[in-house]
Design a protein around this motif. Sequence first.
Motif, PDB file in Angstrom:
ATOM      1  N   GLY A 263       0.673  -0.843  -0.389  1.00  0.00           N
ATOM      2  CA  GLY A 263      -0.136   0.035  -0.160  1.00  0.00           C
ATOM      3  C   GLY A 263       0.707   0.860  -0.125  1.00  0.00           C
ATOM      4  N   PHE A 264       1.771   1.113   0.704  1.00  0.00           N
ATOM      5  CA  PHE A 264       3.137   2.714   0.692  1.00  0.00           C
ATOM      6  C   PHE A 264       3.732   2.481  -0.627  1.00  0.00           C
ATOM      7  N   GLN A 265       4.227   1.610  -0.990  1.00  0.00           N
ATOM      8  CA  GLN A 265       4.783   1.905  -2.064  1.00  0.00           C
ATOM      9  C   GLN A 265       3.804   2.241  -2.944  1.00  0.00           C
ATOM     10  N   ARG A 266       2.925   1.479  -3.134  1.00  0.00           N
ATOM     11  CA  ARG A 266       2.395   2.513  -4.810  1.00  0.00           C
ATOM     12  C   ARG A 266       1.418   3.154  -4.243  1.00  0.00           C
ATOM     13  N   GLY A 267       0.887   3.776  -2.946  1.00  0.00           N
ATOM     14  CA  GLY A 267       0.811   4.669  -2.242  1.00  0.00           C
ATOM     15  C   GLY A 267       1.628   5.562  -2.691  1.00  0.00           C
ATOM     16  N   MET A 268       2.594   5.721  -2.770  1.00  0.00           N
ATOM     17  CA  MET A 268       3.857   7.002  -3.148  1.00  0.00           C
ATOM     18  C   MET A 268       4.104   7.570  -3.927  1.00  0.00           C
ATOM     19  N   PHE A 269       4.049   6.162  -4.766  1.00  0.00           N
ATOM     20  CA  PHE A 269       4.147   6.361  -6.033  1.00  0.00           C
ATOM     21  C   PHE A 269       3.430   6.747  -6.972  1.00  0.00           C
ATOM     22  N   SER A 270       2.023   6.151  -6.765  1.00  0.00           N
ATOM     23  CA  SER A 270       0.880   7.352  -6.889  1.00  0.00           C
ATOM     24  C   SER A 270       1.046   8.794  -6.796  1.00  0.00           C
ATOM     25  N   ASN A 271       1.091   9.351  -5.638  1.00  0.00           N
ATOM     26  CA  ASN A 271       0.796  10.317  -5.116  1.00  0.00           C
ATOM     27  C   ASN A 271       1.663  11.448  -4.881  1.00  0.00           C
ATOM     28  N   GLU A 272       3.379  10.537  -5.065  1.00  0.00           N
ATOM     29  CA  GLU A 272       4.750  11.158  -4.666  1.00  0.00           C
ATOM     30  C   GLU A 272       4.852  12.067  -3.634  1.00  0.00           C
ATOM     31  N   ALA A 273       4.066  12.005  -2.489  1.00  0.00           N
ATOM     32  CA  ALA A 273       4.078  12.412  -1.133  1.00  0.00           C
ATOM     33  C   ALA A 273       5.718  12.706  -1.062  1.00  0.00           C
ATOM     34  N   GLY A 274       6.827  13.192  -0.896  1.00  0.00           N
ATOM     35  CA  GLY A 274       8.120  13.268   0.027  1.00  0.00           C
ATOM     36  C   GLY A 274       8.438  12.850  -1.178  1.00  0.00           C
ATOM     37  N   MET A 275       8.420  12.321  -2.206  1.00  0.00           N
ATOM     38  CA  MET A 275       9.492  12.103  -2.688  1.00  0.00           C
ATOM     39  C   MET A 275       9.635  13.114  -3.140  1.00  0.00           C
ATOM     40  N   GLY A 276       9.752  14.622  -4.035  1.00  0.00           N
ATOM     41  CA  GLY A 276      10.753  15.836  -3.682  1.00  0.00           C
ATOM     42  C   GLY A 276      10.353  16.338  -5.255  1.00  0.00           C
ATOM     43  N   SER A 277       9.515  15.355  -5.706  1.00  0.00           N
ATOM     44  CA  SER A 277       9.124  15.416  -7.123  1.00  0.00           C
ATOM     45  C   SER A 277       8.023  16.920  -7.680  1.00  0.00           C
ATOM     46  N   THR A 278       6.672  16.901  -6.990  1.00  0.00           N
ATOM     47  CA  THR A 278       6.236  17.782  -6.503  1.00  0.00           C
ATOM     48  C   THR A 278       6.650  19.084  -6.936  1.00  0.00           C
ATOM     49  N   PRO A 279       7.093  19.697  -5.443  1.00  0.00           N
ATOM     50  CA  PRO A 279       7.641  20.408  -5.287  1.00  0.00           C
ATOM     51  C   PRO A 279       8.932  21.493  -6.838  1.00  0.00           C
ATOM     52  N   ASN A 280       8.733  20.301  -7.822  1.00  0.00           N
ATOM     53  CA  ASN A 280       9.351  21.091  -9.198  1.00  0.00           C
ATOM     54  C   ASN A 280       8.554  21.494  -9.453  1.00  0.00           C
ATOM     55  N   ALA A 281       7.095  21.631  -9.976  1.00  0.00           N
ATOM     56  CA  ALA A 281       5.953  22.328 -10.232  1.00  0.00           C
ATOM     57  C   ALA A 281       5.582  22.838  -9.632  1.00  0.00           C
ATOM     58  N   ALA A 282       5.093  23.120  -8.055  1.00  0.00           N
ATOM     59  CA  ALA A 282       4.623  24.389  -7.420  1.00  0.00           C
ATOM     60  C   ALA A 282       5.776  25.038  -7.062  1.00  0.00           C
ATOM     61  N   ALA A 283       6.982  24.957  -7.513  1.00  0.00           N
ATOM     62  CA  ALA A 283       7.736  26.401  -7.511  1.00  0.00           C
ATOM     63  C   ALA A 283       7.678  27.252  -8.669  1.00  0.00           C
ATOM     64  N   THR A 284       7.535  26.535  -9.757  1.00  0.00           N
ATOM     65  CA  THR A 284       6.601  27.318 -11.213  1.00  0.00           C
ATOM     66  C   THR A 284       5.513  28.534 -10.634  1.00  0.00           C
ATOM     67  N   ALA A 285       4.947  28.306 -10.194  1.00  0.00           N
ATOM     68  CA  ALA A 285       3.387  28.748 -10.099  1.00  0.00           C
ATOM     69  C   ALA A 285       3.862  30.245  -8.778  1.00  0.00           C
ATOM     70  N   VAL A 286       2.637  31.562  -9.469  1.00  0.00           N
ATOM     71  CA  VAL A 286       2.976  32.474  -8.883  1.00  0.00           C
ATOM     72  C   VAL A 286       1.683  32.093  -7.733  1.00  0.00           C
ATOM     73  N   SER A 287       1.496  32.211  -6.719  1.00  0.00           N
ATOM     74  CA  SER A 287       0.875  31.599  -5.620  1.00  0.00           C
ATOM     75  C   SER A 287      -0.337  32.941  -5.202  1.00  0.00           C
ATOM     76  N   SER A 288      -1.367  32.124  -5.072  1.00  0.00           N
ATOM     77  CA  SER A 288      -2.231  33.783  -4.377  1.00  0.00           C
ATOM     78  C   SER A 288      -3.897  32.523  -3.970  1.00  0.00           C
ATOM     79  N   PRO A 289      -3.559  33.815  -2.356  1.00  0.00           N
ATOM     80  CA  PRO A 289      -2.641  34.301  -2.044  1.00  0.00           C
ATOM     81  C   PRO A 289      -1.424  34.556  -2.503  1.00  0.00           C
ATOM     82  N   PRO A 290      -0.381  35.156  -2.156  1.00  0.00           N
ATOM     83  CA  PRO A 290       1.325  35.390  -2.085  1.00  0.00           C
ATOM     84  C   PRO A 290       1.114  35.400  -0.890  1.00  0.00           C
ATOM     85  N   HIS A 291       1.554  33.418  -0.372  1.00  0.00           N
ATOM     86  CA  HIS A 291       2.152  33.317   0.618  1.00  0.00           C
ATOM     87  C   HIS A 291       2.447  32.256   0.180  1.00  0.00           C
TER      88      HIS A 291
END
Length: 475
Positions: A263-291
């Motif tokens: 469950g943890f293997q497949r769950g992590m491979f799927s949602n990628e929480a903690g793996m460090g991949s999603t932050p690469n997309a998150a950083a590209t955004a202009v956050s609204s509200p600006p925080h």
Amino acid sequence: MPEFLSFINDILWGSVMIYLLLGAGVWFTWRTGYIQFRYLRQFGKSLKSSITPQSSGLSAFQALCTSLAARVGSGNLAGVALAITVGGPGAVFWMWVSAIIGMATSFAECSLAQLYKERDASGQFRGGPAWYMSRGLGMRWMGVVFSIFLLLAYGLIFNTVQANSISHAMRYAFHLPEAITGAALALLTLVVIVRGLRGVARLMQWLVPVMLLLWVVVSLIVSVWHIGEIPAVISKIVRCAFGWQEAAAGAVGYTVSQALTSGFQRGMFSNEAGMGSTPNAAATAVSSPPHPAAQGIVQMIGVLTDTMIVCTATAMVVLLAGYSTEHPANGIQLVQQAMTHFAGSWGSPFVAGIVLLFAFTSIVANYIYAENNLIYLRLNTPRNVWLLRVVTLLMVMAGTLMSLPVVWQLADIIMALMAITNLTAILLLSPVVKIIAGDYLRQRKLGVKPVFNPARYPEIEQQLAPGSWDDDARQ
């Protein structure tokens, strides 16, 4: 080779990763004031505000769709089926647990990525774990190690997983040779990735919601059609998660261990929480509200959508149809067989079409992540960018011909290495995460629009890239 990879997997996932993921998730749940529960009702408002177009970067919604494109791939179909065949129905329960606590971890890593982002030569925001390792911890060497892991994972290995699932689905549904599938997929990928980050983000903001709705709606129809069986399926998931169903057979320890690990293997491979991949997309955004916390909250929606909705939809289809461990390696074929059981002859081609969309968008987003870290390594010359593109396309074609068990084992190993590096960094930066969450919650309690003011935190301000949180960045 498979035996050696299995041995490494047993070491990494037998105890290290399970405890690390659980520990990090619980730690950040506490440090952020249980933010995933406190703001569950605010997700709709956060999603609505994220759609606003931004001239100086991607909108938060575009960043979310890009991250969902990477998250929602073959793991949501083939991966869920594999988890059930290896760990039993109880694996689904532990996938849910990994998502709930993983939301806090995702908030931490994505908020940090927003905080430590910087502009590239074209003015586009860039960031991710490598950046907060370098700026927040002052450890560029750690960022370099992580970037190398990510390039191996997202430029090479993960794309073979996605391509493998597509080729198996197309072979099963249309008797299409793997080589033809690989060549067509590589060509389609090339057409999209040459458009760059903004071009990919504009495509994903339309394609990702449509493909998710298609799969979830059809799965929901199947579930409603067999609604009388749903309580028994849920009961079976919970009983198997704790070994209650197998207790009489004396196999409790093995069953619970297998369910939890799968469950943890497949769950992590799927949602990628903690793996460090999603932050690469998150950083590209202009956050609204600006925080920075605002993007962290939006990205929590991605974890919720991926695992609690999309993966659960797949699990219900498989479990309602009954599953077999006779051919546990053919995860995507198991989903196709389940849908054929309910929908007849069009079930298998429909699943093939869905996995094509899921896996294709993942391949494209994977490449964007890899190119982002090429920028961090300062190797993003035109020659190197095209070299990365060519290698990515070659791995896509090779993935259609590889053995699935070997591919999944390689993916699990590189995923664990990435996660260990990233989780170490965000745990070291947890005081900063607490400051970000506290500052956001404080302003929300006051009833004002949260705005991040670096001047309030001098120690953090000196670590930030010039211009990343000035007035232009706060439109």
